[in-house]
Design a protein around this motif. Structure first.
Motif, PDB file in Angstrom:
ATOM      1  N   GLN A   1     -50.028  37.456  64.033  1.00 43.69           N
ATOM      2  CA  GLN A   1     -48.942  36.498  64.273  1.00 43.69           C
ATOM      3  C   GLN A   1     -48.210  36.180  62.965  1.00 43.69           C
ATOM      4  O   GLN A   1     -46.978  36.218  62.911  1.00 43.69           O
ATOM      5  CB  GLN A   1     -49.505  35.200  64.873  1.00 43.69           C
ATOM      6  CG  GLN A   1     -48.464  34.150  65.145  1.00 43.69           C
ATOM      7  CD  GLN A   1     -47.704  34.377  66.434  1.00 43.69           C
ATOM      8  OE1 GLN A   1     -48.290  34.794  67.418  1.00 43.69           O
ATOM      9  NE2 GLN A   1     -46.422  34.133  66.421  1.00 43.69           N
ATOM     10  N   GLU A   2     -48.961  35.902  61.910  1.00 40.86           N
ATOM     11  CA  GLU A   2     -48.349  35.564  60.621  1.00 40.86           C
ATOM     12  C   GLU A   2     -47.566  36.742  60.051  1.00 40.86           C
ATOM     13  O   GLU A   2     -46.466  36.559  59.520  1.00 40.86           O
ATOM     14  CB  GLU A   2     -49.419  35.105  59.633  1.00 40.86           C
ATOM     15  CG  GLU A   2     -49.981  33.734  59.961  1.00 40.86           C
ATOM     16  CD  GLU A   2     -51.088  33.313  59.018  1.00 40.86           C
ATOM     17  OE1 GLU A   2     -51.160  33.859  57.891  1.00 40.86           O
ATOM     18  OE2 GLU A   2     -51.885  32.446  59.414  1.00 40.86           O
TER      19      GLU A   2
ATOM     20  N   GLY B   1     -43.729  42.675  68.956  1.00 39.22           N
ATOM     21  CA  GLY B   1     -43.092  41.914  67.895  1.00 39.22           C
ATOM     22  C   GLY B   1     -41.606  42.154  67.756  1.00 39.22           C
ATOM     23  O   GLY B   1     -40.956  41.523  66.936  1.00 39.22           O
TER      24      GLY B   1
ATOM     25  N   LEU C   1     -46.121  39.134  61.671  1.00 36.37           N
ATOM     26  CA  LEU C   1     -44.888  39.286  62.441  1.00 36.37           C
ATOM     27  C   LEU C   1     -43.888  38.182  62.102  1.00 36.37           C
ATOM     28  O   LEU C   1     -42.694  38.437  62.010  1.00 36.37           O
ATOM     29  CB  LEU C   1     -45.194  39.305  63.943  1.00 36.37           C
ATOM     30  CG  LEU C   1     -45.810  40.598  64.458  1.00 36.37           C
ATOM     31  CD1 LEU C   1     -46.350  40.415  65.865  1.00 36.37           C
ATOM     32  CD2 LEU C   1     -44.829  41.748  64.398  1.00 36.37           C
ATOM     33  N   GLU C   2     -44.364  36.978  61.920  1.00 36.39           N
ATOM     34  CA  GLU C   2     -43.471  35.867  61.592  1.00 36.39           C
ATOM     35  C   GLU C   2     -42.803  36.056  60.234  1.00 36.39           C
ATOM     36  O   GLU C   2     -41.675  35.616  60.029  1.00 36.39           O
ATOM     37  CB  GLU C   2     -44.228  34.540  61.652  1.00 36.39           C
ATOM     38  CG  GLU C   2     -44.498  34.110  63.074  1.00 36.39           C
ATOM     39  CD  GLU C   2     -45.351  32.863  63.179  1.00 36.39           C
ATOM     40  OE1 GLU C   2     -45.792  32.324  62.134  1.00 36.39           O
ATOM     41  OE2 GLU C   2     -45.593  32.429  64.316  1.00 36.39           O
ATOM     42  N   ARG C   3     -43.498  36.718  59.310  1.00 36.91           N
ATOM     43  CA  ARG C   3     -42.890  36.995  58.003  1.00 36.91           C
ATOM     44  C   ARG C   3     -41.696  37.941  58.143  1.00 36.91           C
ATOM     45  O   ARG C   3     -40.851  38.012  57.273  1.00 36.91           O
ATOM     46  CB  ARG C   3     -43.931  37.579  57.045  1.00 36.91           C
ATOM     47  CG  ARG C   3     -44.893  36.547  56.497  1.00 36.91           C
ATOM     48  CD  ARG C   3     -45.733  37.105  55.367  1.00 36.91           C
ATOM     49  NE  ARG C   3     -46.682  38.119  55.790  1.00 36.91           N
ATOM     50  CZ  ARG C   3     -47.906  37.874  56.255  1.00 36.91           C
ATOM     51  NH1 ARG C   3     -48.328  36.641  56.385  1.00 36.91           N
ATOM     52  NH2 ARG C   3     -48.706  38.865  56.598  1.00 36.91           N
ATOM     53  N   ARG C   4     -41.638  38.657  59.248  1.00 37.64           N
ATOM     54  CA  ARG C   4     -40.537  39.592  59.485  1.00 37.64           C
ATOM     55  C   ARG C   4     -39.467  39.020  60.402  1.00 37.64           C
ATOM     56  O   ARG C   4     -38.526  39.680  60.755  1.00 37.64           O
ATOM     57  CB  ARG C   4     -41.085  40.884  60.055  1.00 37.64           C
ATOM     58  CG  ARG C   4     -41.630  41.734  58.935  1.00 37.64           C
ATOM     59  CD  ARG C   4     -42.675  42.695  59.378  1.00 37.64           C
ATOM     60  NE  ARG C   4     -43.183  43.411  58.225  1.00 37.64           N
ATOM     61  CZ  ARG C   4     -44.063  42.912  57.362  1.00 37.64           C
ATOM     62  NH1 ARG C   4     -44.524  41.713  57.502  1.00 37.64           N
ATOM     63  NH2 ARG C   4     -44.481  43.620  56.337  1.00 37.64           N
ATOM     64  N   GLY C   5     -39.616  37.788  60.815  1.00 39.76           N
ATOM     65  CA  GLY C   5     -38.624  37.152  61.677  1.00 39.76           C
ATOM     66  C   GLY C   5     -39.314  36.397  62.793  1.00 39.76           C
ATOM     67  O   GLY C   5     -40.497  36.595  63.045  1.00 39.76           O
ATOM     68  N   PRO C   6     -38.593  35.550  63.486  1.00 40.75           N
ATOM     69  CA  PRO C   6     -39.218  34.764  64.543  1.00 40.75           C
ATOM     70  C   PRO C   6     -39.683  35.648  65.696  1.00 40.75           C
ATOM     71  O   PRO C   6     -38.962  36.518  66.164  1.00 40.75           O
ATOM     72  CB  PRO C   6     -38.106  33.817  65.000  1.00 40.75           C
ATOM     73  CG  PRO C   6     -36.848  34.449  64.533  1.00 40.75           C
ATOM     74  CD  PRO C   6     -37.176  35.294  63.344  1.00 40.75           C
ATOM     75  N   THR C   7     -40.898  35.438  66.100  1.00 41.84           N
ATOM     76  CA  THR C   7     -41.480  36.171  67.229  1.00 41.84           C
ATOM     77  C   THR C   7     -42.670  35.392  67.739  1.00 41.84           C
ATOM     78  O   THR C   7     -43.167  34.499  67.066  1.00 41.84           O
ATOM     79  CB  THR C   7     -41.907  37.601  66.810  1.00 41.84           C
ATOM     80  OG1 THR C   7     -42.290  38.314  67.964  1.00 41.84           O
ATOM     81  CG2 THR C   7     -43.039  37.591  65.825  1.00 41.84           C
ATOM     82  N   GLN C   8     -43.114  35.722  68.904  1.00 43.27           N
ATOM     83  CA  GLN C   8     -44.317  35.097  69.448  1.00 43.27           C
ATOM     84  C   GLN C   8     -45.055  36.130  70.264  1.00 43.27           C
ATOM     85  O   GLN C   8     -44.516  36.684  71.217  1.00 43.27           O
ATOM     86  CB  GLN C   8     -43.956  33.895  70.327  1.00 43.27           C
ATOM     87  CG  GLN C   8     -45.185  33.188  70.840  1.00 43.27           C
ATOM     88  CD  GLN C   8     -44.838  31.948  71.634  1.00 43.27           C
ATOM     89  OE1 GLN C   8     -43.681  31.585  71.776  1.00 43.27           O
ATOM     90  NE2 GLN C   8     -45.848  31.304  72.163  1.00 43.27           N
TER      91      GLN C   8
END
Length: 110
Positions: free
Chosen positions: A93-94, A46, A96-103
């Motif tokens: 995934q969600e 992440g 990690l996305e709350r902490r910034g863009p990632t995939q």
């Protein structure tokens, strides 16, 4: 004299008590290692800090109502096998996305 610490019954009770404490400490050490390893995977995948990785694990645990240690174990299994339950993957995934863009990597085709 009653209650002397050198009485056999008192000693066996104390040994039993200490063995219980040792067992709890062993479990805590094993659990801590699993969680630390999972945090490392979250950090690497992440691109987050270790503190954020800890928060991600806590978020996934709370949102899925699965014990944090079990979430960590599932993440480690995912690292070895490429398989992770869809619900855990989605929450990860969600979080990690709350902490910034990632995939995170896609699951392999079935």
């Amino acid at each position: 004299m009653p209650g002397e610490p050198n009485e056999p019954e008192d000693e066996s009770d104390r040994i039993f008590e200490l063995q219980g404490e040792v067992d709890q400490l062993k479990e805590a050490i094993a659990s801590h290692a699993v969680v630390d390893q999972a945090i490392g995977m979250v950090v690497a995948l992440g691109r987050v800090t270790p503190d954020e990785g800890w928060q991600v694990l806590k978020d996934v645990s709370q949102r899925t109502n699965i014990k944090l240690r079990n979430v960590a174990e599932l993440i480690l299994i995912w690292g070895r096998s490429g398989e992770i339950p869809a619900g855990i993957r989605a929450e990860l995934q969600e979080a990690l996305e709350r902490r910034g863009p990632t995939q995170i990597p896609e699951a392999p085709p079935e």
